[in-house]
Motif scaffolding. Structure first.
Motif, PDB file in Angstrom:
ATOM      1  N   GLY A 422       0.821  -1.214   0.000  1.00  0.00           N
ATOM      2  CA  GLY A 422       0.000   0.000   0.000  1.00  0.00           C
ATOM      3  C   GLY A 422       0.848   1.255   0.000  1.00  0.00           C
ATOM      4  O   GLY A 422       0.564   2.219  -0.719  1.00  0.00           O
ATOM      5  N   TYR A 423       1.909   1.233   0.828  1.00  0.00           N
ATOM      6  CA  TYR A 423       2.803   2.393   0.884  1.00  0.00           C
ATOM      7  C   TYR A 423       3.446   2.656  -0.477  1.00  0.00           C
ATOM      8  O   TYR A 423       3.504   3.807  -0.937  1.00  0.00           O
ATOM      9  N   THR A 424       3.971   1.614  -1.110  1.00  0.00           N
ATOM     10  CA  THR A 424       4.643   1.819  -2.392  1.00  0.00           C
ATOM     11  C   THR A 424       3.646   2.173  -3.501  1.00  0.00           C
ATOM     12  O   THR A 424       3.989   2.900  -4.434  1.00  0.00           O
ATOM     13  N   PHE A 425       2.408   1.684  -3.383  1.00  0.00           N
ATOM     14  CA  PHE A 425       1.385   2.070  -4.352  1.00  0.00           C
ATOM     15  C   PHE A 425       1.088   3.566  -4.237  1.00  0.00           C
ATOM     16  O   PHE A 425       0.755   4.230  -5.237  1.00  0.00           O
ATOM     17  N   ALA A 426       1.216   4.112  -3.028  1.00  0.00           N
ATOM     18  CA  ALA A 426       1.023   5.556  -2.841  1.00  0.00           C
ATOM     19  C   ALA A 426       2.038   6.346  -3.652  1.00  0.00           C
ATOM     20  O   ALA A 426       1.740   7.452  -4.125  1.00  0.00           O
ATOM     21  N   LEU A 427       3.243   5.795  -3.819  1.00  0.00           N
ATOM     22  CA  LEU A 427       4.253   6.488  -4.620  1.00  0.00           C
ATOM     23  C   LEU A 427       3.849   6.555  -6.081  1.00  0.00           C
ATOM     24  O   LEU A 427       4.227   7.489  -6.797  1.00  0.00           O
ATOM     25  N   VAL A 428       3.090   5.564  -6.547  1.00  0.00           N
ATOM     26  CA  VAL A 428       2.549   5.636  -7.911  1.00  0.00           C
ATOM     27  C   VAL A 428       1.600   6.830  -8.017  1.00  0.00           C
ATOM     28  O   VAL A 428       1.590   7.562  -9.015  1.00  0.00           O
ATOM     29  N   GLY A 429       0.781   7.024  -6.968  1.00  0.00           N
ATOM     30  CA  GLY A 429      -0.099   8.181  -6.944  1.00  0.00           C
ATOM     31  C   GLY A 429       0.681   9.490  -6.957  1.00  0.00           C
ATOM     32  O   GLY A 429       0.300  10.454  -7.637  1.00  0.00           O
ATOM     33  N   CYS A 430       1.788   9.530  -6.215  1.00  0.00           N
ATOM     34  CA  CYS A 430       2.647  10.723  -6.227  1.00  0.00           C
ATOM     35  C   CYS A 430       3.218  10.967  -7.622  1.00  0.00           C
ATOM     36  O   CYS A 430       3.298  12.110  -8.088  1.00  0.00           O
ATOM     37  N   ALA A 431       3.622   9.877  -8.290  1.00  0.00           N
ATOM     38  CA  ALA A 431       4.137  10.003  -9.657  1.00  0.00           C
ATOM     39  C   ALA A 431       3.053  10.558 -10.574  1.00  0.00           C
ATOM     40  O   ALA A 431       3.335  11.366 -11.476  1.00  0.00           O
ATOM     41  N   GLY A 432       1.801  10.139 -10.357  1.00  0.00           N
ATOM     42  CA  GLY A 432       0.692  10.675 -11.140  1.00  0.00           C
ATOM     43  C   GLY A 432       0.548  12.175 -10.964  1.00  0.00           C
ATOM     44  O   GLY A 432       0.304  12.915 -11.930  1.00  0.00           O
ATOM     45  N   CYS A 433       0.717  12.651  -9.728  1.00  0.00           N
ATOM     46  CA  CYS A 433       0.665  14.098  -9.474  1.00  0.00           C
ATOM     47  C   CYS A 433       1.790  14.820 -10.208  1.00  0.00           C
ATOM     48  O   CYS A 433       1.598  15.915 -10.748  1.00  0.00           O
ATOM     49  N   ALA A 434       2.985  14.205 -10.239  1.00  0.00           N
ATOM     50  CA  ALA A 434       4.118  14.804 -10.946  1.00  0.00           C
ATOM     51  C   ALA A 434       3.852  14.867 -12.447  1.00  0.00           C
ATOM     52  O   ALA A 434       4.212  15.844 -13.116  1.00  0.00           O
ATOM     53  N   VAL A 435       3.214  13.832 -12.979  1.00  0.00           N
ATOM     54  CA  VAL A 435       2.860  13.821 -14.406  1.00  0.00           C
ATOM     55  C   VAL A 435       1.888  14.963 -14.716  1.00  0.00           C
ATOM     56  O   VAL A 435       2.040  15.680 -15.721  1.00  0.00           O
ATOM     57  N   ILE A 436       0.888  15.143 -13.861  1.00  0.00           N
ATOM     58  CA  ILE A 436      -0.088  16.219 -14.076  1.00  0.00           C
ATOM     59  C   ILE A 436       0.601  17.579 -14.023  1.00  0.00           C
ATOM     60  O   ILE A 436       0.337  18.456 -14.864  1.00  0.00           O
ATOM     61  N   ALA A 437       1.490  17.766 -13.037  1.00  0.00           N
ATOM     62  CA  ALA A 437       2.211  19.041 -12.935  1.00  0.00           C
ATOM     63  C   ALA A 437       3.010  19.318 -14.199  1.00  0.00           C
ATOM     64  O   ALA A 437       3.018  20.445 -14.724  1.00  0.00           O
ATOM     65  N   GLY A 438       3.701  18.283 -14.715  1.00  0.00           N
ATOM     66  CA  GLY A 438       4.479  18.465 -15.935  1.00  0.00           C
ATOM     67  C   GLY A 438       3.610  18.720 -17.146  1.00  0.00           C
ATOM     68  O   GLY A 438       3.937  19.560 -18.003  1.00  0.00           O
ATOM     69  N   ALA A 439       2.476  18.011 -17.245  1.00  0.00           N
ATOM     70  CA  ALA A 439       1.577  18.191 -18.391  1.00  0.00           C
ATOM     71  C   ALA A 439       0.970  19.592 -18.398  1.00  0.00           C
ATOM     72  O   ALA A 439       0.886  20.250 -19.439  1.00  0.00           O
ATOM     73  N   VAL A 440       0.548  20.056 -17.214  1.00  0.00           N
ATOM     74  CA  VAL A 440      -0.032  21.399 -17.126  1.00  0.00           C
ATOM     75  C   VAL A 440       1.008  22.461 -17.460  1.00  0.00           C
ATOM     76  O   VAL A 440       0.691  23.511 -18.041  1.00  0.00           O
ATOM     77  N   ALA A 441       2.266  22.190 -17.117  1.00  0.00           N
ATOM     78  CA  ALA A 441       3.336  23.155 -17.377  1.00  0.00           C
ATOM     79  C   ALA A 441       3.497  23.449 -18.865  1.00  0.00           C
ATOM     80  O   ALA A 441       4.029  24.507 -19.241  1.00  0.00           O
TER      81      ALA A 441
END
Length: 464
Positions: A422-441
């Motif tokens: 579960g903890y490591t799956f949360a890092l996938v969610g964090c990576a998703g947030c990073a993808v959104i930040a980069g895409a919006v940029a």
């Protein structure tokens, strides 16, 4: 002290959960309640200082923070701790913006004020790093001390404030209290609904009611802001599409740092068996990586379009986070954790440094203050709102693999394995947030010249 308390609890969450028997959602509320109150009420906190006097409200904010810190240290269950943390965030929302304003009014324009702002910025940086070390060291003794240590410091600050500070000129302004309360309650209701969904069930009346109430409250907030005499968030500041993209990128980039810190701290303590102090020391390379890239990004921002820096930083974060999501209980610090921690810190610094400058690019001096305040709110609220979604996903992942919800000390080996997944799956969610930040940029089109002018305008605003 305010910045430190935003991060200091991360390293104590494992001990807190064991000692008070918190659920996973309750554990997350310990950090979320502070951040929601701090971010949601920060704009109002600054306006209160302007209306009623900054010295007076600074003292009120610090006193509230100090008393609530005592209540946090004496908490005996989830409800008392979360309520005290929310009160602590409210005190921080009053003290932090008035403290920054007092620096500008206490020191004369020129070298003295410039040096004071430099010290202020240094304290912010030191607070974030000290939170890792102090939080880990004090948690070794008792998690209660991470809060109780604020009490004598707070008394000293209040005493010195009475003696050393001068009251500022102020005028009675119409305060948008209604807007601040609606926004904070709306965000809190949505976070509650998403956080409790995996445990209570997504069809639970509490969950559905909270989500609906949150959306209604935010809709009412938008109506109130359009008609308020002195709105917290003037909609005219969002007329520029590039600036809107900047705020969205700030929101998601801040979410990466907030959520990643919580779940990596949980992973190294509950799965790898690190002590709180060792966990805190393990995070220090993150701060150095972030500091190094911040220096590089500040130099590059006046030569390269900011969006490319944000996209580069986002790509580095995604790579590090996805690698981290593959780790398990056999991971070692030097072999598996050190390089990703430094790399993710470097990516965060590369992404977040140019964004605040983009937020104030191409505007007049009168708009720099409000835009900077909205930037700080986006940075503060991104974490708790994203944590609600990522935390729900992590808990659902753990439960789907046969894990359980609650203190790690009560789990058998299989349940611990599921918890780690579960903890490591949360890092996938964090990576998703990073993808959104980069895409919006990609939609941020400010030129290096505009960013350079924004940097000069910010410095001029600080100099008065």
């Amino acid at each position: 002290m305010v910045v430190l308390d935003g991060t200091v609890a991360n390293l104590a969450l494992a001990r807190l959960q064991d000692d008070l028997g918190l659920s996973d959602a309750g554990r997350n509320w310990v950090v979320t309640s502070y951040a929601l109150a701090f971010g949601g009420l920060m704009l109002l906190g600054g306006r209160i200082g302007d209306a009623w006097g900054r010295k007076k409200m600074f003292i009120v904010g610090v006193a509230m923070f100090t008393v609530s810190s005592l209540l946090c240290g004496l908490a005996f269950n989830e409800a008392t701790l979360v309520a005290a943390r929310a009160l602590q965030g409210t005190g921080a929302a009053i003290a932090a913006p008035t403290a920054l304003a007092l620096v500008a009014t206490t020191f004369a324009p020129g070298p003295a004020r410039n040096q004071a702002f430099a010290i202020f910025a240094a304290m912010t940086g030191i607070g974030s790093i000290a939170g890792l070390i102090v939080g880990g060291a004090l948690t070794q003794v008792s998690w209660r001390w991470i809060f109780l240590i604020n009490v004598p410091i707070g008394f000293v600050i209040v005493g010195l404030a009475f003696l050393a500070l001068r009251e500022t000129d102020h005028e009675r302004l119409s305060l948008d209290v209604q807007g601040a309360v609606l926004a904070t309650l709306g965000c809190t209701a949505i976070v509650f609904g998403i956080s409790e969904g995996p445990e209570l069930g997504w069809r639970s009346g509490w969950v559905l009611g909270a989500l609906v109430a949150g959306l209604v409250l935010l809709a009412v907030f938008l109506v109130v802001e359009r008609n308020a005499d002195n709105p917290l968030v003037p909609f005219s500041l969002f007329a520029n599409r590039d600036r809107v993209a900047t705020f969205i990128a700030i929101f998601f980039a801040s979410a990466v740092m907030f959520c990643m810190a919580i779940y990596v701290a949980q992973f190294v303590q509950n799965i790898l068996g690190y002590s709180p102090l060792k966990a805190g020391l393990a995070f220090i390379p993150f701060a150095f990586g972030m500091g190094a890239s911040a220096f590089v990004a500040s130099k590059l921002a006046v030569h390269i379009q900011a969006r490319w820096l944000v996209i580069t930083g986002g790509a580095i974060m995604v790579a590090g986070l996805l690698y981290g999501s593959t780790l398990d209980g056999t991971a070692t610090y030097l072999g598996n954790l050190f390089v990703p921690i430094v790399a993710i810190g470097f990516g965060v610094g590369m992404a977040v440094v140019p964004l605040p400058l983009c937020a104030v690019a191409g505007v007049g001096p009168a708009e720099i203050g409000p835009l900077t305040a909205i930037t700080q709110v986006a940075q503060t609220l991104g974490g708790p709102l994203a944590l609600a979604v990522i935390g729900a996903a992590a808990t659902s992942r753990t439960l789907s693999l046969g894990g359980t919800n609650g203190p790690a000390s009560d789990m058998d080996p299989h349940q611990l394995w599921a918890l780690g997944e579960g903890y490591t799956f949360a890092l996938v969610g964090c990576a998703g947030c990073a993808v959104i930040a980069g895409a919006v940029a990609l939609f941020i089109r400010f030129t290096p010249q505009q960013v350079a002018l924004a940097h000069e305008a910010q410095e001029a605003a600080h100099r008065g």
